[in-house]
Design an enzyme around this catalytic site. Structure first.
Site, PDB file in Angstrom:
ATOM      1  N   GLU A 146      34.150  21.244  57.591  1.00 45.66           N
ATOM      2  CA  GLU A 146      33.951  19.920  56.992  1.00 45.66           C
ATOM      3  C   GLU A 146      33.419  20.093  55.575  1.00 45.66           C
ATOM      4  O   GLU A 146      32.398  20.766  55.360  1.00 45.66           O
ATOM      5  CB  GLU A 146      32.957  19.109  57.818  1.00 45.66           C
ATOM      6  CG  GLU A 146      32.914  17.641  57.468  1.00 45.66           C
ATOM      7  CD  GLU A 146      33.982  16.836  58.195  1.00 45.66           C
ATOM      8  OE1 GLU A 146      34.039  15.607  57.992  1.00 45.66           O
ATOM      9  OE2 GLU A 146      34.750  17.430  58.993  1.00 45.66           O
ATOM     10  N   ARG A 202      43.288  18.020  55.660  1.00 41.50           N
ATOM     11  CA  ARG A 202      43.769  18.028  57.043  1.00 41.50           C
ATOM     12  C   ARG A 202      45.279  17.854  57.123  1.00 41.50           C
ATOM     13  O   ARG A 202      45.909  18.248  58.101  1.00 41.50           O
ATOM     14  CB  ARG A 202      43.088  16.940  57.861  1.00 41.50           C
ATOM     15  CG  ARG A 202      43.322  15.550  57.368  1.00 41.50           C
ATOM     16  CD  ARG A 202      42.567  14.519  58.188  1.00 41.50           C
ATOM     17  NE  ARG A 202      43.088  14.422  59.538  1.00 41.50           N
ATOM     18  CZ  ARG A 202      42.431  13.861  60.548  1.00 41.50           C
ATOM     19  NH1 ARG A 202      41.212  13.396  60.350  1.00 41.50           N
ATOM     20  NH2 ARG A 202      42.974  13.751  61.727  1.00 41.50           N
ATOM     21  N   LYS A 258      29.704  15.236  64.400  1.00 37.82           N
ATOM     22  CA  LYS A 258      30.874  14.878  63.595  1.00 37.82           C
ATOM     23  C   LYS A 258      30.349  14.476  62.218  1.00 37.82           C
ATOM     24  O   LYS A 258      29.879  13.362  62.018  1.00 37.82           O
ATOM     25  CB  LYS A 258      31.655  13.722  64.231  1.00 37.82           C
ATOM     26  CG  LYS A 258      32.992  13.466  63.551  1.00 37.82           C
ATOM     27  CD  LYS A 258      33.764  12.360  64.234  1.00 37.82           C
ATOM     28  CE  LYS A 258      35.182  12.293  63.689  1.00 37.82           C
ATOM     29  NZ  LYS A 258      35.247  12.161  62.225  1.00 37.82           N
TER      30      LYS A 258
END
Length: 525
Positions: A273, A248, A228
């Protein structure tokens, strides 16, 4: 305008998410077109009036009210729109005393010349009550701050119209205010509006935090693991010559990242990301990424000093082919083949993390902080890409938070329902005999604790700087945060990532709070 004002008033004082959804749904069902559409545009920040500046609003009220009285009132209230709405002297000698409708305000301001705008606003303020004035000023300045995000407004629409929010998101970027075709669909009077053929946003699939009770019922062999990364989740959409980078929540952030957009010469929808590079493929700290966020444009110097790139997680569309119904492993194979064929610059693949069981995963998670990584993602191998946050397919397993005992230094008034409270707190640690600020937090405490904090600030203020108060160094706040990074913008030379109040240490003397050296040992290089 009265219906909109009533809605804004109700939203400001409604603390719960479900309560706000109920208020919005009732408004949409009882308000006619185009009023409800313009209200929706305001709530989702699709409506702007560039000529209505706060400075011009201050000039208007200065001509009606003693400047000293206004300054004292503004200091107490803390919100410009609320202060003006309350202090504005009502006049009853105007020929036209009828308040404007919401469509009238929108249409008139859109057609007005710059020199006419504030005269129009002044006239409307004279015809409205305090609630109407508050709503008008919030509307035209674009700072509603009523606790409603664009996502929450869409969720309320979907629940009211009894459709899936993912369906609504699919067609959202093809819609324009006042959304007549959208409301016709939600009321069953027409088909769903077309999604459009351009580079529209597709709602993201989100994860749940992994709790101990979840782990007990999961078979780790059913899941793949990924890091992550400590950036921001984005969606890259390139279709028909259009190129967009979305956050997002579906906000178009392309203008801030031309170095990504320039290399999107493909036809696909990708999930990844957004990061800032340091050297060849090395991830810089989140503090570096922050230099690029929330900007409509960036300078050449920023592009050079903080180069952006995207670490890819998933592929949703390959050309016109919708891949979201495939399993995670099938989509991963397609992503790897696509990446090998296209070789897009400023992008790479987020690697899968091999593991044998929970013990190995837990060890990887605990060591993540040393590599500027937030933790792990667990994705069920047979999971389709489903919009929203379904429970079970994806989990995020973040590393534990860091904590530090700090001293409250400054307090500032909040906004919306918190505008009467000191709720934004700057805190520091000791450097020798001096306190130096290391962060700011405005959540992590209950409403009851906020009342106590506000009282403490008022009773122990030593200096005032407009809406900010400096307090005596007597209250210790235990602050939780994800990481700490070097920063030239702070006197301490450090900046915390996601600080929040963990505990209020009423019992602890300020002299026993942590020192700067302790925080420096936590720095992510």
């Amino acid at each position: 305008m009265n219906r909109f004002a009533t809605l804004i008033d109700a939203l400001v004082f409604m603390p719960s998410r479900n309560g706000k959804i109920r208020l919005l749904a009732d408004f949409f069902s009882t308000t006619p077109d185009p009023d409800r559409g313009w209200a929706l545009a305001a709530l989702t920040e699709a409506l702007t009036f560039n000529e209505a500046k706060p400075a011009a609003i201050r000039q208007l009220v200065a001509a009606r009210v003693d400047p000293e009285l206004f300054a004292l009132s503004y200091d107490y209230v803390g919100d410009l729109a609320e202060t003006v709405a309350l202090i504005w002297p009502e006049r009853h000698d105007r020929a036209n005393s009828l308040p404007p409708s919401l469509p009238e305000v929108v249409d008139t301001l859109r057609a007005a010349k710059r020199a006419q705008v504030m005269d129009l606003v002044e006239g409307w303020l004279d015809t409205l009550d305090s609630s109407g004035r508050f709503a008008l000023l919030k509307l035209i300045t674009g700072s509603l701050r009523v606790g409603v995000s664009a996502r929450l407004a869409k969720t309320a629409l979907a629940e009211w119209g009894k459709v899936d929010v993912g369906e609504l998101e699919e067609c959202w970027h093809g819609l324009t205010p006042p959304y007549l075709d959208l409301f016709a669909w939600l009321e069953g009077r027409s088909e769903r509006p077309a999604a459009g053929h351009g580079a529209g946003f597709r709602p993201l699939m989100l994860s749940h935090p992994l709790e101990e009770e979840d782990r007990a019922g999961l078979n780790p062999a059913d899941y793949s693991a990924e890091w992550k990364w400590d950036g921001i989740r984005v969606q890259l959409v390139a279709k028909g010559g259009e190129r967009r980078v979305y956050s997002r929540t579906g906000d178009d952030v392309s203008g801030a990242f031309p170095d990504i957009v320039d290399h999107m010469s493909f036809d696909a929808v990708l999930d990844g990301e957004l990061l800032v590079a340091r050297g060849e493929g090395e991830v810089a700290s989140f503090n570096d990424l922050q230099q690029r966020l929330n900007r409509k444009a960036v300078t050449a110097k920023m592009l050079q000093e903080f180069p952006a790139w995207v670490r890819l997680y998933d592929i949703l569309f390959d050309g016109d082919e919708d891949l979201r119904g495939l399993t995670f492993l099938e989509r991963r194979a397609r992503l790897e083949r696509w990446y090998g064929a296209v070789q897009p610059r400023r992008m790479d693949l987020s690697p899968l993390v091999p593991f044998a069981g929970w013990a190995e995963l837990e060890a990887l998670r605990e060591n993540a902080r040393e590599n500027s990584i937030e933790g792990l993602m667990l994705k069920r191998r047979d999971s389709a890409y489903t919009a929203g946050r379904p429970k079970g397919p994806w989990f995020k397993w973040k590393r534990g938070a860091l904590t530090l005992d700090t001293v409250l230094m400054y307090a500032q008034r909040g906004h919306g329902k918190r505008s009467s409270y000191y709720s934004d707190f700057t805190f520091g640690v000791w450097r020798g005999d001096e306190l130096v600020p290391v962060g700011k937090a405005y959540f992590g405490f209950t409403d009851a604790e906020l009342v106590e904090l506000d009282r403490w600030v008022r009773n122990r203020t030593v200096r005032k700087y407009g809406p900010v108060r400096e307090v005596e160094p007597g209250l210790v706040l235990e602050v939780a945060f994800d990481s700490v990074h070097p920063s030239n913008r702070h006197k301490s030379g450090l900046a915390m990532r996601f600080p929040r109040v963990h505990r209020i240490r009423w019992d602890k003397p300020a002299g026993e709070a942590d020192r700067l050296e302790t925080l420096q040992r936590m720095v992510v290089a």
